[in-house]
Design a protein around this motif. Structure first.
Motif, PDB file in Angstrom:
ATOM      1  N   VAL A  23     -83.948  15.012   0.934  1.00 15.00           N
ATOM      2  CA  VAL A  23     -84.515  13.900   0.171  1.00 15.00           C
ATOM      3  C   VAL A  23     -83.606  12.683   0.305  1.00 15.00           C
ATOM      4  O   VAL A  23     -84.050  11.576   0.628  1.00 15.00           O
ATOM      5  N   ILE A  24     -82.324  12.914   0.090  1.00 16.03           N
ATOM      6  CA  ILE A  24     -81.380  11.802   0.160  1.00 16.03           C
ATOM      7  C   ILE A  24     -81.356  11.228   1.569  1.00 16.03           C
ATOM      8  O   ILE A  24     -81.352  10.022   1.766  1.00 16.03           O
ATOM      9  N   TYR A  25     -81.396  12.122   2.538  1.00 13.29           N
ATOM     10  CA  TYR A  25     -81.402  11.660   3.930  1.00 13.29           C
ATOM     11  C   TYR A  25     -82.584  10.728   4.176  1.00 13.29           C
ATOM     12  O   TYR A  25     -82.424   9.627   4.688  1.00 13.29           O
ATOM     13  N   SER A  26     -83.782  11.178   3.769  1.00 17.13           N
ATOM     14  CA  SER A  26     -84.947  10.349   4.087  1.00 17.13           C
ATOM     15  C   SER A  26     -84.896   9.038   3.320  1.00 17.13           C
ATOM     16  O   SER A  26     -85.280   7.993   3.828  1.00 17.13           O
ATOM     17  N   TYR A  27     -84.361   9.098   2.110  1.00 13.47           N
ATOM     18  CA  TYR A  27     -84.231   7.881   1.317  1.00 13.47           C
ATOM     19  C   TYR A  27     -83.251   6.906   1.989  1.00 13.47           C
ATOM     20  O   TYR A  27     -83.547   5.728   2.177  1.00 13.47           O
ATOM     21  N   VAL A  28     -82.111   7.439   2.365  1.00  9.50           N
ATOM     22  CA  VAL A  28     -81.083   6.581   2.959  1.00  9.50           C
ATOM     23  C   VAL A  28     -81.562   6.016   4.293  1.00  9.50           C
ATOM     24  O   VAL A  28     -81.414   4.820   4.562  1.00  9.50           O
ATOM     25  N   PHE A  82     -93.593  19.861   1.247  1.00  6.91           N
ATOM     26  CA  PHE A  82     -94.638  19.847   0.237  1.00  6.91           C
ATOM     27  C   PHE A  82     -94.368  18.882  -0.911  1.00  6.91           C
ATOM     28  O   PHE A  82     -95.280  18.404  -1.554  1.00  6.91           O
ATOM     29  N   THR A  83     -93.091  18.603  -1.196  1.00  7.47           N
ATOM     30  CA  THR A  83     -92.812  17.725  -2.333  1.00  7.47           C
ATOM     31  C   THR A  83     -92.736  16.265  -1.923  1.00  7.47           C
ATOM     32  O   THR A  83     -92.708  15.387  -2.766  1.00  7.47           O
ATOM     33  N   ARG A  84     -92.714  16.007  -0.633  1.00  4.40           N
ATOM     34  CA  ARG A  84     -92.543  14.635  -0.164  1.00  4.40           C
ATOM     35  C   ARG A  84     -93.578  13.658  -0.744  1.00  4.40           C
ATOM     36  O   ARG A  84     -93.213  12.578  -1.207  1.00  4.40           O
ATOM     37  N   PRO A  85     -94.871  14.034  -0.786  1.00 10.53           N
ATOM     38  CA  PRO A  85     -95.847  13.099  -1.363  1.00 10.53           C
ATOM     39  C   PRO A  85     -95.516  12.702  -2.803  1.00 10.53           C
ATOM     40  O   PRO A  85     -95.639  11.534  -3.173  1.00 10.53           O
ATOM     41  N   TYR A  86     -95.058  13.675  -3.614  1.00  8.54           N
ATOM     42  CA  TYR A  86     -94.730  13.365  -5.004  1.00  8.54           C
ATOM     43  C   TYR A  86     -93.562  12.401  -5.075  1.00  8.54           C
ATOM     44  O   TYR A  86     -93.505  11.488  -5.886  1.00  8.54           O
ATOM     45  N   LEU A  87     -92.628  12.665  -4.193  1.00 14.97           N
ATOM     46  CA  LEU A  87     -91.419  11.854  -4.147  1.00 14.97           C
ATOM     47  C   LEU A  87     -91.753  10.419  -3.782  1.00 14.97           C
ATOM     48  O   LEU A  87     -91.282   9.467  -4.390  1.00 14.97           O
ATOM     49  N   PHE A 101     -93.211   8.681  -6.498  1.00 15.59           N
ATOM     50  CA  PHE A 101     -92.215   8.301  -7.494  1.00 15.59           C
ATOM     51  C   PHE A 101     -91.470   7.026  -7.108  1.00 15.59           C
ATOM     52  O   PHE A 101     -91.341   6.109  -7.904  1.00 15.59           O
ATOM     53  N   VAL A 102     -90.994   6.958  -5.878  1.00 11.57           N
ATOM     54  CA  VAL A 102     -90.238   5.757  -5.496  1.00 11.57           C
ATOM     55  C   VAL A 102     -91.157   4.590  -5.166  1.00 11.57           C
ATOM     56  O   VAL A 102     -90.732   3.443  -5.149  1.00 11.57           O
ATOM     57  N   GLY A 103     -92.426   4.887  -4.905  1.00 13.96           N
ATOM     58  CA  GLY A 103     -93.367   3.794  -4.732  1.00 13.96           C
ATOM     59  C   GLY A 103     -93.511   3.283  -3.315  1.00 13.96           C
ATOM     60  O   GLY A 103     -94.080   2.237  -3.100  1.00 13.96           O
ATOM     61  N   GLN A 138     -83.770   1.953 -12.719  1.00 13.75           N
ATOM     62  CA  GLN A 138     -84.137   3.082 -13.565  1.00 13.75           C
ATOM     63  C   GLN A 138     -84.525   4.282 -12.712  1.00 13.75           C
ATOM     64  O   GLN A 138     -84.117   5.403 -12.977  1.00 13.75           O
ATOM     65  N   LYS A 139     -85.283   4.011 -11.646  1.00 17.87           N
ATOM     66  CA  LYS A 139     -85.707   5.106 -10.778  1.00 17.87           C
ATOM     67  C   LYS A 139     -84.509   5.751 -10.103  1.00 17.87           C
ATOM     68  O   LYS A 139     -84.391   6.970 -10.026  1.00 17.87           O
ATOM     69  N   GLN A 140     -83.613   4.911  -9.624  1.00 16.19           N
ATOM     70  CA  GLN A 140     -82.441   5.462  -8.953  1.00 16.19           C
ATOM     71  C   GLN A 140     -81.631   6.311  -9.909  1.00 16.19           C
ATOM     72  O   GLN A 140     -81.116   7.364  -9.564  1.00 16.19           O
ATOM     73  N   LEU A 141     -81.563   5.838 -11.136  1.00 13.97           N
ATOM     74  CA  LEU A 141     -80.812   6.569 -12.136  1.00 13.97           C
ATOM     75  C   LEU A 141     -81.468   7.919 -12.424  1.00 13.97           C
ATOM     76  O   LEU A 141     -80.792   8.942 -12.537  1.00 13.97           O
TER      77      LEU A 141
END
Lengths: 879, 118
Positions: free
Chosen positions: A106-111, A420-425, A428-430, A751-754
């Motif tokens: 998750v962190i990898y894809s975010y970064v 499977f959780t990627r869509p939810y994620l 969440f981040v938008g 807030q989301k990052q937190l």
């Protein structure tokens, strides 16, 4: 000169490559290395060589002596049997590693997403954004704008051979669009030079980059904008009305449709128009330059000061500088005034990477510890292997294979969960993550390898301490390795404490900021925002209409909404104090503005109502007319406490009654009395300190209408306001916002990052808990008989808990003592970034320690409770 | 056992890459070894090919009996290591000309109309 590659690389090759092929392959690679050496230099040539060598780990070329195969086969059998037999430990092991790996993904894809901004433009390495910094030494005025003002820089491509093209993105305010009867408002609509499409990459669905904006009054829409406007019908050739900067509607023709702009850009454009006339290339514009190939931005930047000297005249103490920022850096690095959208934060990226590393560390240590201790449970087997001539290196290999197997299984499960959780994620981040799955796989493999090596090495190291004879006797051998094992657990505790205490401090600071007294009351205020000049001319009419609605308490107007920085700093001059030379932001408000917002008046009165006794303002079409008009008006001023302090007055009373004037550029407002001094309020986010502020009444500059309502904002209220608007402005789109929501937007990203960081921390703690649980389970198993005897002799659960837990509690205390000062220091440095900040107190650490103690207590209790239920006789009888 | 079955099946048809490698070996006549084949392929196709994939195909082709190899030609540039020099066997030559013939026949049967511009 022919040279050989680094010895260790060749050594690696010899370990990997089958002897039949070795000679030929080694020769080829050395030859290739020498070719590359000449072109790329040694480091790169070596790196490429390493990659080539790793490619030879394939069945056709891999070196697998017969006995290795047999040994590995035997290991696999033993390992899988053990995994099945010791289900609890296996599950703990895999669960912990799976969680850590999933979150790392998750962190990898975010970064990766955050770092990928604007890289989809093919020429992104040659595109720079110009920004513009104005400083005045005398007044302390210093603003760095993300955009440029004027037209003097239009000639840059002619002046500098390095610059190939210059593109202006102007008319960036919200633009109102009329399609037939429907009204729309576009937040990110730009008027751009035709060349924008050859500098930046936008994919054309209809029309083409060359001709799209070649004739005036053309408009290019993104796919989703087009379907919003026209549904499924073909949009090409359709007409629509778009507001110009002065609010006048102009008719445009759709000439092209582009694909929606990807989510990873700092320019989320939805609509482009051309710049209709060459003389319109002026005013504020986000400005980008494309360099010629081979040119460097440095040579441009070096020549800039002399160019500026030729172009501008400034007075003493003033200075203007132009800065260039690589397109791809803007999202994470740039935080100037008036960015198109709020960018990401470099620090958060680092924070997330740190969290990922911590998580993986905690999981790896679990891994090593659990693998080691559970192999001690099979001490007889280990002993026997030693007697039969197993070498240390083979033991080590056993642990590598075991770690690899567990980590591999975890990685596969983690990948599935992530998938499977990627869509939810993303929900969440938008936004949609833009990253390359192939490199995600490579990274995961790399992490699995590192985890395997670290954990295998640790376990292997521990096993060398086995005493063969004792092992054969089946004695507990864990005592030999206690120091190392404890060091690892202590390290885990330390990481967990760091994460928990930092997260708590983040939370406290964030809550502090959210609950900080803003100096005004944002409740029950709604606003029509971003109105054009044309709309604001009819403000009094609208106000009259709105005040009739039941539930509306008061209506006011102002030039900039609270929560948005003003950044219109002008100079103040005071008649009786010629030495005063400061600059202050200007906020224009209707006379009831400070009332409606409940801003505290320290002395004097609000702006007097008589200021409003002037004729409705005339049609003002250009800057000159506006300037002449505003300079002719009578003035009264209010200042805030910061302005008062900056001017050197000790008390508000001292300020009241002075004659002052305010000027920006060649706009000089008339002298007027300071009628009131207000307390400081937070116009901007709480990250910024409060600037000196001057308030005056100038309806020409109003842009927003504020409405104070009596109760909670209801649906009916919203409808009533909307219909009032539509009565007066049938052709103008409206944007109705709630002030408190607008305010929350400021902190949404944060807030989301937190929240994400909190989740990660919780997971880290859970993983640490899992590890501890496993370790205690093992410790208890080793001492089953001892504990049974103790119980027979009358120990109760508390005493047994004390006995087993003593070691862990000591470890926890030691790591607390070491870690707290470090975290304290680091977090103080971080908090210094904030103008308004909390002080670190013991609470966060107390909570962190408490968390740790609870984890320890719970895992101890669970075990002891479980073993307590077994009849001690059973335990004693075993054998 | 399984190996044999595979050889027979693959023996009749060459993969595209295998064919390119065989052709390169024929072109390089006498100086065909891993790297020179890689360079030849790179020059002709412009594709970025891994040295490992070349060796992999060479091993496979040799197993199939299309290639023969011997060691030789050590140079200073190679750090004194020998080259593994490959040459086509009768089988190899056979399979290449077979494949060429197949193509020629197919080309001959394409109607000229196909190439007419629309």
């Amino acid at each position: 000169m022919k040279s050989l590659p680094p010895y260790w690389i060749l050594f690696l090759l010899r370990k990997i490559c089958h002897e039949d092929l070795l000679e030929a392959v080694e020769g080829d690679l050395i030859q290739l290395f020498n070719h590359r050496l000449a072109k790329l230099g040694k480091p790169f040539a070596s790196l490429l060589l390493l990659f080539d060598i790793l490619q030879f780990i394939q069945p056709f070329s891999f070196r697998t002596p017969q006995y290795y195969r047999m040994i590995i086969k035997n290991y696999l059998t033993i390992i899988s049997r053990n995994m099945i037999r010791k289900k609890v430990i296996t599950i703990i092991n895999i669960a912990g590693m799976t969680l850590a790996l999933t979150l790392s993904m998750v962190i990898y894809s975010y970064v990766v997403h955050e770092r990928s901004y604007d890289r989809f433009h093919e020429k992104s390495d040659r595109i720079y954004r110009m920004s513009y910094r104005y400083q005045n030494e005398n007044t302390g005025y210093d603003i760095h704008w993300a955009r440029m003002n004027g037209k003097w820089f239009n000639s840059l491509p002619d002046e500098f051979s390095e610059i190939s093209k210059l593109v202006r993105f102007q008319s960036f305010r919200e633009r109102d669009v009329l399609v037939g009867e429907e009204k729309y408002r576009e937040q990110h609509a730009f008027a751009v030079d035709q060349e924008a499409f050859s500098v930046f990459n936008y994919t054309f669905i209809n029309g083409d980059a060359k001709s799209a904006l070649s004739s005036p009054y053309s408009v290019v829409l993104t796919k989703s904008t087009a379907s919003r406007y026209f549904g499924n019908s073909n949009p090409i050739g359709k007409k629509l009305q778009i507001s110009a900067d002065n609010g006048q509607q102009e008719s445009y023709t759709v000439t092209a449709i582009i694909k929606d702009v990807p989510s990873n850009t700092h320019m989320p454009v939805t609509l482009f128009t051309g710049i209709n006339k060459p003389e319109d290339r002026k005013g504020w514009a986000y400005t980008y330059v494309l360099l010629e190939e081979q040119s460097t931005i440095k040579s441009v930047a070096d020549k800039m000061p002399s160019f500026l000297d030729r172009m501008n005249t400034y007075s003493e103490g003033e200075s203007l500088s132009v800065h260039f920022m690589p397109l791809t850096d803007i999202h994470l690095q740039s935080n100037l005034s008036r960015e198109i959208v709020v960018g990401g934060n470099h620090q958060y990226i680092l924070g997330f990477i740190t969290v990922a590393i911590f998580l993986l560390f905690i999981a790896t240590i679990n891994f090593a510890n659990l693998n080691t201790v559970q192999s001690f449970g099979r001490s007889r087997e280990m002993g026997l292997r030693k007697v039969m001539g197993a070498q240390i290196s083979q033991f080590k290999m056993y642990f590598f294979v075991e770690a690899l197997m567990l980590a591999g299984i975890s990685a596969i499960i983690a990948a599935i969960i992530f998938f499977f959780t990627r869509p939810y994620l993303e929900n969440f981040v938008g936004y949609h993550f833009v990253f390359d799955s192939y490199s995600l796989v490579l990274w995961t493999l790399l992490i699995v390898t590192v985890v395997t090596i670290i954990s295998g090495a640790i376990s292997g190291q521990l096993v060398t301490k086995i005493n063969t004879i004792e092992a054969l006797k089946g004695k507990s051998i864990s005592n030999n390795v206690r120091p190392i094992k404890n060091l690892l657990i202590g390290f885990q505790f330390a990481l967990a404490i760091i994460l928990v205490s930092c997260t708590i401090i983040f939370h406290r600071q964030f809550t502090f900021i959210q609950n900080h007294d803003l100096g005004y009351n944002k409740a029950h205020i709604m606003a029509f925002t971003g109105n054009s000049f044309q709309v604001m001319r009819s403000y009094e009419l609208l106000k009259e209409r709105l005040e009739k609605i039941t539930g509306v308490k008061a209506v006011s107007a102002l030039s900039e909404m609270p929560s948005i920085p003003i950044k219109d700093m002008g100079q103040i001059a005071v008649v009786d104090y010629p030495e005063i030379d400061i600059s202050a932001d200007m906020l224009n408000m209707d006379v009831n503005g400070t009332d409606i917002m409940d801003i505290k008046l320290l002395a004097g009165n609000p702006l007097p109502a008589r200021l409003k006794q002037r004729a409705e303002f005339p049609e003002l079409n250009n800057f000159e007319q506006i300037r002449a008009y505003v300079m002719a008006q009578r003035r009264s001023y209010m200042i805030n406490k910061s302005a008062m302090n900056a001017m050197g007055w000790q008390s508000p009373e001292e300020a009241i009654g002075n004659q002052m004037s305010w000027s920006i550029g060649n706009i000089k407002l008339k002298k007027g009395l300071i009628v009131g001094v207000i307390d400081d309020f937070h116009q901007e986010s709480l990250y910024a300190k409060i600037d000196p502020l001057v308030i005056t009444y100038e309806p020409v500059w109003f842009r927003h209408v504020m409405i104070k309502t009596s109760s909670e904002n209801s649906f009916e209220m919203h409808n009533a306001l909307e219909s009032a608007w539509n009565d007066i402005f049938p052709n103008q789109p409206m944007e109705l916002v709630y002030l408190d929501q607008k305010y929350e937007q400021l902190y949404k990203l944060e807030q989301k990052q937190l929240q994400l960081i909190s989740v990660f921390t919780a997971v880290a703690i859970f993983i640490a808990f899992l590890g501890l649980y496993g370790m205690i389970e093992f410790a208890l198993k080793n001492r089953t008989k001892e504990l049974a005897i103790r119980r027979v002799l009358g120990s109760d659960i508390i005493q047994i808990m004390k006995l087993i837990g003593k070691e862990y509690f000591t470890l926890a205390s030691i790591s607390l003592v070491i870690i707290i000062p470090i975290v304290w220091k680091l977090m103080s440095v971080w908090l210094d970034n904030y103008a308004y900040r909390i002080n670190i107190n013991g609470v966060s650490f107390l909570l962190a320690s408490l968390t740790l103690i609870i984890i320890l207590g719970v895992s101890l209790f669970l075990h002891i409770y479980k073993s307590g239920r077994v009849n001690p006789v059973e335990a004693l009888r075993g054998e | 056992m399984q190996d044999k079955g595979e050889t027979n099946m693959k023996g009749t048809s060459l993969g595209e890459f295998e064919e390119l490698v065989l052709l390169s070996i024929a072109i390089l006549h006498g100086d065909a070894y891993g790297l020179s084949i890689l360079n030849e392929l790179d020059k002709r196709t412009g594709r970025k090919i891994m040295i490992s994939s070349v060796h992999k195909v060479l091993v496979r082709l040799e197993k199939k009996g299309f290639l023969d190899s011997h060691l030789g030609g050590a140079t200073e540039e190679r750090g004194g290591r020998s080259k593994k020099l490959y040459e086509l066997t009768m089988n190899g030559k056979g399979v290449l000309s077979q494949s060429k013939e197949l193509r020629n026949n197919m080309w001959a049967d394409i109607s000229q109309l196909v190439w007419v511009k629309e």
